[in-house]
Design a protein around this motif. Structure first.
Motif, mmCIF file in Angstrom:
data_model
loop_
_atom_site.group_PDB
_atom_site.id
_atom_site.type_symbol
_atom_site.label_atom_id
_atom_site.label_comp_id
_atom_site.label_asym_id
_atom_site.label_seq_id
_atom_site.Cartn_x
_atom_site.Cartn_y
_atom_site.Cartn_z
ATOM 1 N N ILE A 142 0.824 -1.216 0.000
ATOM 2 C CA ILE A 142 0.000 0.000 0.000
ATOM 3 C C ILE A 142 0.861 1.270 0.000
ATOM 4 O O ILE A 142 0.552 2.219 -0.719
ATOM 5 N N TYR A 143 1.971 1.252 0.738
ATOM 6 C CA TYR A 143 2.806 2.467 0.829
ATOM 7 C C TYR A 143 4.108 2.296 0.046
ATOM 8 O O TYR A 143 5.129 2.903 0.370
ATOM 9 N N ARG A 144 4.052 1.506 -1.015
ATOM 10 C CA ARG A 144 5.283 1.239 -1.779
ATOM 11 C C ARG A 144 5.924 2.543 -2.254
ATOM 12 O O ARG A 144 5.240 3.409 -2.803
ATOM 13 N N GLY A 145 7.226 2.630 -2.023
ATOM 14 C CA GLY A 145 7.974 3.803 -2.484
ATOM 15 C C GLY A 145 7.744 5.039 -1.642
ATOM 16 O O GLY A 145 8.163 6.130 -2.031
ATOM 17 N N ILE A 146 7.067 4.850 -0.471
ATOM 18 C CA ILE A 146 6.825 6.036 0.358
ATOM 19 C C ILE A 146 8.177 6.643 0.744
ATOM 20 O O ILE A 146 9.087 5.935 1.164
ATOM 21 N N GLY A 147 8.324 7.895 0.473
ATOM 22 C CA GLY A 147 9.593 8.552 0.812
ATOM 23 C C GLY A 147 10.511 8.669 -0.392
ATOM 24 O O GLY A 147 11.390 9.527 -0.418
ATOM 25 N N THR A 148 10.306 7.793 -1.424
ATOM 26 C CA THR A 148 11.195 7.885 -2.601
ATOM 27 C C THR A 148 10.418 7.997 -3.913
ATOM 28 O O THR A 148 11.013 8.170 -4.968
ATOM 29 N N THR A 149 9.078 7.876 -3.849
ATOM 30 C CA THR A 149 8.296 7.867 -5.092
ATOM 31 C C THR A 149 8.498 9.154 -5.904
ATOM 32 O O THR A 149 8.539 10.247 -5.327
ATOM 33 N N PRO A 150 8.638 9.028 -7.236
ATOM 34 C CA PRO A 150 8.769 10.224 -8.082
ATOM 35 C C PRO A 150 7.430 10.935 -8.284
ATOM 36 O O PRO A 150 7.386 12.027 -8.839
ATOM 37 N N VAL A 151 6.333 10.338 -7.804
ATOM 38 C CA VAL A 151 5.015 10.969 -7.946
ATOM 39 C C VAL A 151 4.932 12.128 -6.959
ATOM 40 O O VAL A 151 4.985 11.919 -5.747
ATOM 41 N N ARG A 152 4.877 13.340 -7.477
ATOM 42 C CA ARG A 152 4.895 14.530 -6.607
ATOM 43 C C ARG A 152 3.487 15.023 -6.281
ATOM 44 O O ARG A 152 3.195 15.447 -5.188
ATOM 45 N N LEU B 205 -2.044 9.593 -6.067
ATOM 46 C CA LEU B 205 -2.105 8.345 -5.306
ATOM 47 C C LEU B 205 -3.144 8.395 -4.201
ATOM 48 O O LEU B 205 -3.548 7.365 -3.669
ATOM 49 N N GLY B 206 -3.566 9.647 -3.840
ATOM 50 C CA GLY B 206 -4.610 9.764 -2.822
ATOM 51 C C GLY B 206 -4.032 9.847 -1.419
ATOM 52 O O GLY B 206 -2.926 9.346 -1.158
ATOM 53 N N GLU B 207 -4.774 10.468 -0.498
ATOM 54 C CA GLU B 207 -4.256 10.729 0.856
ATOM 55 C C GLU B 207 -3.941 9.451 1.626
ATOM 56 O O GLU B 207 -3.007 9.406 2.433
ATOM 57 N N ASP B 208 -4.681 8.368 1.388
ATOM 58 C CA ASP B 208 -4.405 7.118 2.117
ATOM 59 C C ASP B 208 -2.949 6.689 1.925
ATOM 60 O O ASP B 208 -2.316 6.173 2.836
ATOM 61 N N TYR B 209 -2.441 6.924 0.739
ATOM 62 C CA TYR B 209 -1.049 6.521 0.450
ATOM 63 C C TYR B 209 -0.071 7.315 1.311
ATOM 64 O O TYR B 209 0.826 6.744 1.940
ATOM 65 N N TRP B 210 -0.272 8.618 1.364
ATOM 66 C CA TRP B 210 0.710 9.465 2.046
ATOM 67 C C TRP B 210 0.686 9.265 3.558
ATOM 68 O O TRP B 210 1.637 9.638 4.249
ATOM 69 N N ALA B 211 -0.380 8.620 4.060
ATOM 70 C CA ALA B 211 -0.447 8.313 5.496
ATOM 71 C C ALA B 211 0.681 7.357 5.888
ATOM 72 O O ALA B 211 1.070 7.265 7.055
ATOM 73 N N LEU C 228 3.743 2.599 -11.036
ATOM 74 C CA LEU C 228 3.364 4.013 -10.817
ATOM 75 C C LEU C 228 3.965 4.534 -9.513
ATOM 76 O O LEU C 228 4.611 5.576 -9.485
ATOM 77 N N LYS C 229 3.767 3.770 -8.409
ATOM 78 C CA LYS C 229 4.234 4.235 -7.086
ATOM 79 C C LYS C 229 5.767 4.299 -7.026
ATOM 80 O O LYS C 229 6.349 5.249 -6.543
ATOM 81 N N ALA C 230 6.420 3.254 -7.531
ATOM 82 C CA ALA C 230 7.879 3.143 -7.350
ATOM 83 C C ALA C 230 8.657 3.923 -8.413
ATOM 84 O O ALA C 230 9.669 4.539 -8.112
ATOM 85 N N GLN C 231 8.144 3.931 -9.666
ATOM 86 C CA GLN C 231 8.915 4.594 -10.739
ATOM 87 C C GLN C 231 8.149 5.729 -11.411
ATOM 88 O O GLN C 231 8.668 6.352 -12.334
ATOM 89 N N GLY C 232 6.903 5.956 -11.010
ATOM 90 C CA GLY C 232 6.133 7.026 -11.641
ATOM 91 C C GLY C 232 5.755 6.705 -13.077
ATOM 92 O O GLY C 232 5.470 7.599 -13.871
ATOM 93 N N LEU C 233 5.758 5.410 -13.418
ATOM 94 C CA LEU C 233 5.445 5.005 -14.795
ATOM 95 C C LEU C 233 3.936 4.934 -15.012
ATOM 96 O O LEU C 233 3.211 4.424 -14.171
ATOM 97 N N VAL C 234 3.495 5.439 -16.158
ATOM 98 C CA VAL C 234 2.073 5.439 -16.512
ATOM 99 C C VAL C 234 1.923 4.739 -17.849
ATOM 100 O O VAL C 234 2.684 5.017 -18.774
#
Ligand SMILES: Cc1cc2nc3c(=O)[nH]c(=O)nc-3n(C[C@H](O)[C@H](O)[C@H](O)COP(=O)(O)OP(=O)(O)OC[C@H]3O[C@@H](n4cnc5c(N)ncnc54)[C@H](O)[C@@H]3O)c2cc1C
Length: 468
Positions: free
Chosen positions: A48-58, A63-69, A146-152
């Motif tokens: 659920i929080y994959r890449g939290i702290g390093t994700t390129p998604v700014r 990703l929605g607020e649940d992710y940033w929790a 998406l979470k880890a590399q910002g790929l779409v």
């Protein structure tokens, strides 16, 4: 951290850095328990929080607020005094709590007084004709990218299946600018009747408003088509998706097909440690038999989070805390700890909407029990027909099937075929998944190299542990 920097024993070993593992490690370490957490990924966060702290998604909205929790949970664990080791793959856990772990090609055996297995969930297999074609992957894999590399995804993308994660991912991809041609919704209509009785609880749960908002957001932008059979077509890669609707067959050209039929506990490590598991008829998967503190049939080994049955990220963290509290009460009886009752109430609230979701999003039998030349075991390319025919010849269970057909013997060690093989045998032999059982799993539960095995410092106990 290198493997050689690890101590040879710890009071508590936590396996998995998702919400359950992070919450457990933080609580235990803060209470003075000598704690190490191992996670195979480059960073903490789990699914659920994959890449939290390093994700390129700014853009947080994507990703929605649940992710940033997840950021708070990660920093709480880092500040707790627990040793957190990333890039650490646990490939063995024995009933005496000897843990085999590899870090950057170096392996070590670590003795633990207590272990919390928080290895989480994985996506349910979705065996359809053509699912092994390039261009066909799981929805969760697209979310990881998406979470880890910002790929779409680019090109013509179709999402097929059912389950809460499917709608979340569709919304995240749309917010990230991806185009989605259609969502092929495989939710069996009959399931609405089964789910209806759980609606009151669902309406009171946190899922209600979040779920409705997601459905509204996605349905405003993407055609949703009810489908009950799906085939991926293409020569060397996906070219089109053929699907059956209530009014006949349709075809859509596609470059990417994302499949999702829910998530199931990742049972491999706990099963290989000898933890008793049982069939959950509501979630259609095997789960460990756990007590109120997530203790298992093996003394000193607990399973917390979605590995103990699917209940989502927030519930996972609460389960991790409850399991950690039980460890603290055993190892540090005098420690000041939070109120267990409060945790149980929070967990009960989080689990409230689950029954509705489990009933509504049970994939149809035809998607769980394929026929004909549809590949059941991807690693060994074993077809559903081969499994059914072998069951008709008298093969009673998955381990015998493994000997006959090699299914479950590939790199994934049955992760992507175990449930399918069990359900196929149960159907063919007019038995139940509980009676048929699951693969007998042994270490290493993750591929390791001979060099890693050779890098192990040799003690008698450790030699015995690997020779089991
Ligand atoms: C692909 C996928 C995406 C998901 N995305 C979401 C989402 O966006 N929102 C949501 O609400 N729910 C999501 N879920 C559901 C998810 O299960 C829960 O929400 C939550 O992440 C469960 O937390 P957990 O701590 O139990 O396990 P997880 O978060 O799954 O964490 C377990 C961790 O253990 C690690 N691990 C497993 N085995 C080993 C081993 N042998 N050695 C070392 N490390 C190991 C895993 O790599 C993972 O990092 C997703 C599930 C999947 C499968």
């Amino acid at each position: 951290m290198n493997a050689s920097d690890l101590a040879s024993s710890y009071e508590l070993v936590v396996i998995g850095g998702g919400p359950a593992g992070l919450a457990a490690a933080a609580l235990a370490a803060k209470a003075g328990v000598q704690t190490v957490l191992f996670d195979e990924n480059p960073g903490v966060g789990g699914q659920i929080y994959r890449g939290i702290g390093t994700t390129p998604v700014r853009n947080r909205a994507i990703l929605g607020e649940d992710y940033w929790a997840g950021a708070a949970l990660a920093s709480e664990a880092r500040a707790s005094g627990a040793t957190i080791v990333n890039g650490a793959t646990v490939w063995s856990l024995d009933p005496n709590r000897l843990v085999g772990v590899s870090i950057s090609g170096q392996a070590r055996m670590i003795q633990a007084q207590r272990v919390i297995v928080a290895t989480g969930s994985m996506e349910r297999p979705f065996p359809i004709p053509g699912w092994t074609l390039p261009g066909v992957m799981t929805a969760g894999a697209a979310q990881t990218a998406l979470k880890a590399q910002g790929l779409v995804p680019t090109g013509r993308t179709i999402i097929a299946g059912c389950g809460p994660l499917l709608w979340l991912l569709a919304a995240q991809l749309l917010r990230a600018g991806a185009g989605i041609e259609a969502i092929l919704d495989t939710t069996p209509r009959i399931n609405w009747l089964k789910a209806a009785m759980h609606l009151p609880d669902f309406a009171l749960s946190p899922y209600w408003s979040k779920g409705l908002a997601l459905l509204r957001e996605v349905k405003a932008k993407v055609p949703v088509i009810a489908a009950h059979r799906i085939v991926a077509h293409g020569k060397d890669k996906l070219a089109e998706v053929v699907f059956a609707t209530g009014t006949g067959e349709r075809r859509m050209t596609a470059d990417l097909l994302l499949l999702h039929h829910g998530v199931v506990p990742n049972v491999n490590l706990a099963m290989a440690a000898g933890v008793a598991h049982r069939w959950n008829g509501r979630q259609l998967c095997f789960e460990p038999a756990v007590d109120a503190d997530f203790g298992t049939s093996v003394h000193g080994i607990a399973v917390a989070g979605d590995g103990a049955g699917i209940a989502g990220g927030t519930a996972a963290a609460e389960r991790g805390r409850i399991a950690a509290l039980a460890v603290i009460q055993t190892l540090k009886p005098g420690a000041t700890v939070p109120n267990m009752q409060m945790m149980r109430q929070t967990l009960a609230r989080e689990e409230m909407g689950r029954a509705f979701l489990d009933a509504l999003y049970q994939p149809a039998p035809s998607f769980r029990r394929p026929v004909g030349d549809t590949i059941a075991c991807r690693c060994e390319e074993v077809t559903a027909k081969q499994v059914r025919d072998t069951a008709d010849l008298g093969c009673e269970g998955p381990n015998q099937m493994k000997a006959f057909l090699r299914c479950g013997m590939g790199p994934c060690q049955g992760r992507l075929c175990g449930l399918t093989i069990t359900e196929l045998i149960a159907e063919q032999r007019r038995s139940t998944p509980q009676e048929v059982g699951y693969y007998r799993l042994r270490p290493p539960v993750k591929p390791i190299t001979l060099a890693e095995l050779a890098s192990l410092p040799k003690t008698e106990a450790e030699r015995k542990a690997v020779e089991r």
